[in-house]
Each structure stands twice: as C-alpha cells, then as structure tokens.
Write a protein that holds these residues in place. Structure first.
Motif, PDB file in Angstrom:
ATOM      1  N   GLN A 297       0.821  -1.207   0.000  1.00  0.00           N
ATOM      2  CA  GLN A 297       0.000   0.000   0.000  1.00  0.00           C
ATOM      3  C   GLN A 297       0.860   1.264   0.000  1.00  0.00           C
ATOM      4  O   GLN A 297       0.609   2.204  -0.767  1.00  0.00           O
ATOM      5  N   ALA A 298       1.874   1.283   0.860  1.00  0.00           N
ATOM      6  CA  ALA A 298       2.719   2.471   0.983  1.00  0.00           C
ATOM      7  C   ALA A 298       3.502   2.729  -0.301  1.00  0.00           C
ATOM      8  O   ALA A 298       3.665   3.883  -0.728  1.00  0.00           O
ATOM      9  N   THR A 299       3.993   1.661  -0.935  1.00  0.00           N
ATOM     10  CA  THR A 299       4.774   1.819  -2.158  1.00  0.00           C
ATOM     11  C   THR A 299       3.896   2.293  -3.304  1.00  0.00           C
ATOM     12  O   THR A 299       4.281   3.184  -4.082  1.00  0.00           O
ATOM     13  N   THR A 300       2.715   1.726  -3.421  1.00  0.00           N
ATOM     14  CA  THR A 300       1.788   2.158  -4.467  1.00  0.00           C
ATOM     15  C   THR A 300       1.441   3.634  -4.315  1.00  0.00           C
ATOM     16  O   THR A 300       1.480   4.404  -5.285  1.00  0.00           O
ATOM     17  N   THR A 301       1.137   4.039  -3.092  1.00  0.00           N
ATOM     18  CA  THR A 301       0.801   5.446  -2.844  1.00  0.00           C
ATOM     19  C   THR A 301       1.989   6.354  -3.128  1.00  0.00           C
ATOM     20  O   THR A 301       1.828   7.448  -3.702  1.00  0.00           O
ATOM     21  N   ALA A 302       3.185   5.927  -2.737  1.00  0.00           N
ATOM     22  CA  ALA A 302       4.384   6.741  -2.970  1.00  0.00           C
ATOM     23  C   ALA A 302       4.614   6.966  -4.459  1.00  0.00           C
ATOM     24  O   ALA A 302       4.916   8.092  -4.900  1.00  0.00           O
ATOM     25  N   ILE A 303       4.482   5.914  -5.250  1.00  0.00           N
ATOM     26  CA  ILE A 303       4.669   6.051  -6.697  1.00  0.00           C
ATOM     27  C   ILE A 303       3.646   7.018  -7.283  1.00  0.00           C
ATOM     28  O   ILE A 303       3.983   7.905  -8.073  1.00  0.00           O
ATOM     29  N   GLN A 304       2.401   6.860  -6.883  1.00  0.00           N
ATOM     30  CA  GLN A 304       1.355   7.714  -7.432  1.00  0.00           C
ATOM     31  C   GLN A 304       1.533   9.177  -7.005  1.00  0.00           C
ATOM     32  O   GLN A 304       1.294  10.094  -7.800  1.00  0.00           O
ATOM     33  N   ARG A 305       1.981   9.403  -5.787  1.00  0.00           N
ATOM     34  CA  ARG A 305       2.248  10.776  -5.344  1.00  0.00           C
ATOM     35  C   ARG A 305       3.393  11.383  -6.154  1.00  0.00           C
ATOM     36  O   ARG A 305       3.349  12.578  -6.505  1.00  0.00           O
ATOM     37  N   MET A 306       4.431  10.590  -6.433  1.00  0.00           N
ATOM     38  CA  MET A 306       5.540  11.095  -7.246  1.00  0.00           C
ATOM     39  C   MET A 306       5.051  11.486  -8.637  1.00  0.00           C
ATOM     40  O   MET A 306       5.432  12.543  -9.170  1.00  0.00           O
ATOM     41  N   ARG A 307       4.209  10.673  -9.233  1.00  0.00           N
ATOM     42  CA  ARG A 307       3.692  11.003 -10.568  1.00  0.00           C
ATOM     43  C   ARG A 307       2.797  12.240 -10.506  1.00  0.00           C
ATOM     44  O   ARG A 307       2.871  13.121 -11.377  1.00  0.00           O
TER      45      ARG A 307
ATOM     46  N   PHE B  36       3.411  -2.399 -10.058  1.00  0.00           N
ATOM     47  CA  PHE B  36       3.841  -1.880 -11.360  1.00  0.00           C
ATOM     48  C   PHE B  36       2.654  -1.325 -12.141  1.00  0.00           C
ATOM     49  O   PHE B  36       2.728  -0.245 -12.740  1.00  0.00           O
ATOM     50  N   ALA B  37       1.549  -2.049 -12.132  1.00  0.00           N
ATOM     51  CA  ALA B  37       0.367  -1.629 -12.884  1.00  0.00           C
ATOM     52  C   ALA B  37      -0.222  -0.334 -12.334  1.00  0.00           C
ATOM     53  O   ALA B  37      -0.889   0.407 -13.064  1.00  0.00           O
ATOM     54  N   ALA B  38       0.009  -0.060 -11.038  1.00  0.00           N
ATOM     55  CA  ALA B  38      -0.532   1.152 -10.425  1.00  0.00           C
ATOM     56  C   ALA B  38       0.253   2.399 -10.800  1.00  0.00           C
ATOM     57  O   ALA B  38      -0.205   3.515 -10.533  1.00  0.00           O
ATOM     58  N   ASP B  39       1.443   2.231 -11.392  1.00  0.00           N
ATOM     59  CA  ASP B  39       2.231   3.376 -11.850  1.00  0.00           C
ATOM     60  C   ASP B  39       1.661   3.843 -13.185  1.00  0.00           C
ATOM     61  O   ASP B  39       1.733   3.107 -14.180  1.00  0.00           O
ATOM     62  N   PRO B  40       1.107   5.033 -13.259  1.00  0.00           N
ATOM     63  CA  PRO B  40       0.522   5.472 -14.536  1.00  0.00           C
ATOM     64  C   PRO B  40       1.543   5.557 -15.663  1.00  0.00           C
ATOM     65  O   PRO B  40       1.173   5.468 -16.833  1.00  0.00           O
ATOM     66  N   ASP B  41       2.831   5.695 -15.321  1.00  0.00           N
ATOM     67  CA  ASP B  41       3.882   5.745 -16.337  1.00  0.00           C
ATOM     68  C   ASP B  41       4.437   4.365 -16.682  1.00  0.00           C
ATOM     69  O   ASP B  41       5.210   4.239 -17.632  1.00  0.00           O
ATOM     70  N   ARG B  42       4.092   3.352 -15.908  1.00  0.00           N
ATOM     71  CA  ARG B  42       4.675   2.004 -16.081  1.00  0.00           C
ATOM     72  C   ARG B  42       6.201   2.112 -16.172  1.00  0.00           C
ATOM     73  O   ARG B  42       6.848   1.551 -17.051  1.00  0.00           O
TER      74      ARG B  42
END
Length: 456
Positions: A172-182, A213-219
């Motif tokens: 959960q934390a990693t997914t949120t972190a990636i999305q916040r960065m994007r 990986f799929a949760a990163d909008p930039d992949r």
C-alpha cells in the motif's frame, strides 16, 4: 544496508516456491524524457537497453569525499547509487548538495541512482520514517530533479520496512508513494526497495510486484532486491530473480555483498545469474562502513589504491563490473567495451596457404548445487581460427534434466543434450569465448558430463 537482520530465514519451502504471477508488460504507458521500462527491461533515453553495473556511495555521511565519483567510474562502473538523507542524519542533503551530486555523476558519465536512506528499517528501527516522508523529501527537490530524467533514477526509500508488520503495508505504501511522485510531476524511472530490510523474505514484493507496477501510470518502476544472508544459496537467488524475469517485471539487485552478519550471500551466483539474464546489480559499498561490517568496504579509507578482497571480487572478478559494464549511451558514445565500427573488410586476394581449420572446445562446470537441483555453465572457446557458429553436445550419466537455459538454443532427446549458439554469440574470433548456462534437476548422483564442440 543493514548491519544486523533480526530474523533467521531457512531454505525456501515448497509453498514459497509455488504460485507466482504471470504478466506481460509492453511499452510504457507514458513516453518519459529519460529512462523507460518495457517488457521487463530498462532502456536509456536513446532507447538502448541499460544494465546497471554500479557501486553504492555513502554520500550523506561522507559528503566531502567527492573524489569517490571519479574513483568509482575508474572501476568501469556505469552507475553510482548515492545515499542521501532528508533529515534523519544531519546535515540533510538539500537542493544545492543534490544538484552538485548530479553534476558529479554527469561529469563522470555515471547514471545517478539517488536514494533516501531515512526510511531504512521503518517499523523496527528508531528514527526511521515512512515512505510518505521520503516522498515529501523528493517533492522538495522537484526543481533540482526536473530535466535530469536522462541521468537520474530515483530510489524512493532504502529498505523501507523492517521485519515488523506496519500499516500501511509495504504494498500500500509503495503504491501510494509512486502515485504521489507522478502526481507531483516526476517522470523519472522510480526504483522501489523490498521490505524486510530489503531482502523480502516474506515475499511481499515478489507476490505484489505486478499490481504495484500496474498502479504506476507511467509504467516506469523498477524493483530492487537486496541480497545478503537470506540469499545464501543458488536456488534462492535464481528462483527469486527468475520469477521476475518470467513475469516480465523489471528487477535489479540494488545491494549485495560477499559476506554479512546474517549469513554468507552467494555472490558468485548473484553475479553470474544477473550477467546471464541481463539484470542490473549494485554492490554495497565503496567505503566508510562501520558497526562491524567494515568488510563490505571495496576500498579502505576511500583510497582506490587500498583495494579490499571484496573490491577485487566485484570489480575484477568473474562477471565483475569491469568486464560486464557498458556505459549509458546518453553520454554521447556507444557502449564501452564494444567496437564503434564493424570489422574491417576482408582482403579480396585469396590467401596463399589454406586457413586453419575451424574448431572449438567446451568446458563444463557446476556453479552451485543444492538438494535436487544445480546451476551449471559451459564455456565455448574458438580454436586457432575464427568461427561463425558452434554446437555443444553431451550425454547425461544420471538422468539429469534441464529446466531453464540462457545464452543458447538448447534441445534434449532422452539423456542427450545439444546446445547451439544464439544470434549474438555464435561468431567468435580466434581464441575468443562465449558462455551459456542452465538450471537443472538431479537425483542420486550428479556426474559432470564431458561435452564436445563443433564449429563452422
């Protein structure tokens, strides 16, 4: 890197070796200005595949050791992983310091993996911070990092969960972190470390990497596993990395060493398997270790003339940095170690004496063996004349069975094995060599075969 691991991990159970995701990942969803990920591989801004061969540098504790960047480049490395702090260690590495680090990386033609060390051991080690705080740090550096996507990869947080349960979970934390960065406008390739002090012995990263990986909008996310005492057998190493390759998910060995307080990592397999499968690795670390893990220094007192045994192993040993590293093409030249032009044209006149007969030899060796399985490699060496292709054959004596191979087209018929070159390793100059490898099973005995080699 952590000096002590608070859990003892035994051999992988059958249940842990089962049940893995399968995912096909195509081109990145967003055309970034720098590094991108496609089909489980990392590509630089010119579209050339990039395999990290790097060294970590503890910059936050040794900020005056700026010569280390040039010394690391002198080893042949193409990447430096730079330890930064947003305030857990003082003084924090602010915008001007990080801008200087990037300048040093670029001046020395090194890809810069910037990592926030403040998250190390969160949930277990006093003073550590969650990934959300690490993201705050990166956002504070947004103006410095913007426009550096061709040269910088952001490792969001080092070893961001210890061995205790935390909420939110690593996934959960990693997914949120990636999305916040994007959402904050970062188009860089992001690197995310595994939980359990980076070693993922509960397999949370392994089993949830596809969804992250799929949760990163930039992949455009790369997964990083740290290999210390948990990875002390070839089976554990090849199984873990192999699952990411099978799933087309990008994986690097973001830290590893030749020894550790929690066990003895199998650095030979780490280095041979990553080389055979084009997986990046970054060794820990250049110099400055303390707390009982000084043996992980590659050089003593930041002096490149005082090389340690670990430094010699990772830099100049088999599958080491100097022989396998290729510089990123964004620095204006082709990969180092490769010719910039094709072979010169053959003479039109016929030779007055016949050319030497084409021939080759094959040498077989076991890299690692465990109950029921083993990893082996075969080195093919051309004779006194260049060859255009090769074929190696042998017969098993004890019913061994090959399960996976690389750098070869391999077929079996009963106990007979035939291994032929692939497109990129068939042509060998006189005396030159190519290596292929495989994983296999055995029962009872594992007698080494005697391979034969034919060339044309």
């Amino acid at each position: 890197m952590r000096s002590r691991l608070l859990a003892v991990v035994t051999a992988l159970s059958a249940a842990a070796l089962a049940a893995m995701f399968t995912l096909t990942i195509g081109s990145p969803a967003h055309a970034a200005a720098g590094f991108t990920v496609a089909n489980g591989r990392l590509y630089d801004a010119n579209g050339t595949e990039f395999v990290m061969r790097g060294i970590s540098h503890a910059h936050t504790w040794y900020a005056s050791q700026t010569r280390a960047f040039a010394d690391i480049k002198a080893t042949g490395a193409n990447t430096v992983r730079v330890v930064l702090s947003g305030g857990r260690w003082q003084p924090a590495n602010g915008a001007s310091d990080v801008a200087n680090v990037i300048s040093l990386c670029r001046a020395n033609r090194l890809i810069c993996v910037l990592e926030n060390h403040d998250t190390t051991g969160y949930g277990e080690q006093s003073g550590s911070v969650p990934l959300s705080t690490a993201v705050d740090y990166w956002i504070s550096l947004r103006n410095v990092l913007a426009g550096q996507e061709r040269y910088v990869i952001i490792n969001i947080g080092n070893e961001p969960v210890g061995n205790n349960a935390v909420s939110p979970t690593w996934t959960q934390a990693t997914t949120t972190a990636i999305q916040r960065m994007r959402d904050a406008g970062f188009d860089h390739t992001l690197m995310v470390d595994a939980p359990n002090w980076g070693q993922d012995w509960r397999f949370e990263m392994r089993d949830n990497a596809a969804s992250v990986f799929a949760a990163d909008p930039d992949r455009n996310t790369v997964f990083s596993i740290h290999m210390y005492g948990v990875f002390d057998t070839a089976a554990e190493i090849t199984d873990y990395l192999g699952r990411f390759r099978t799933a087309n998910l990008p994986i690097v060995v973001g830290e590893f060493g030749h020894n550790h307080s929690d066990g003895n990592p199998d650095e030979d397999t780490i280095m041979s398997y990553t080389q055979a499968n084009r997986i990046g690795y970054i060794g820990w670390s250049w110099s400055g270790n303390g707390g009982g893990v000084e043996y992980l220094d590659m050089v003593t007192n930041f002096d490149p003339n005082q090389r340690t045994s670990w430094g010699t192993r990772i830099i100049d040993g088999a599958n080491g940095i100097r022989s396998t590293s290729r510089e990123a093409t964004v620095f204006g030249s082709g990969p180092t170690g490769s010719p910039t032009t094709g072979p010169t044209q053959s003479p039109t006149a016929q030779p007055t004496t016949p050319p030497p007969a084409r021939g080759c030899t094959a040498a077989y060796r076991v890299i690692g063996q465990w109950p029921g399985g083993f990893q082996a490699e075969v080195t093919v060496t051309a004779g006194s004349a260049a060859i255009g292709s090769w074929s190696v054959g042998w017969t098993w004596a004890n019913g061994q069975r090959i399960n996976q191979s690389w750098n070869t087209t391999l077929t079996t018929s009963g106990s007979a094995v035939t291994a032929r070159n692939v497109t990129y390793n068939g042509a060998l100059g006189a005396g030159a060599s190519a290596t292929f490898g495989f994983l296999a099973s055995w029962t009872g005995s594992n007698t080494a075969p005697t391979p034969s080699c034919t060339a044309s």
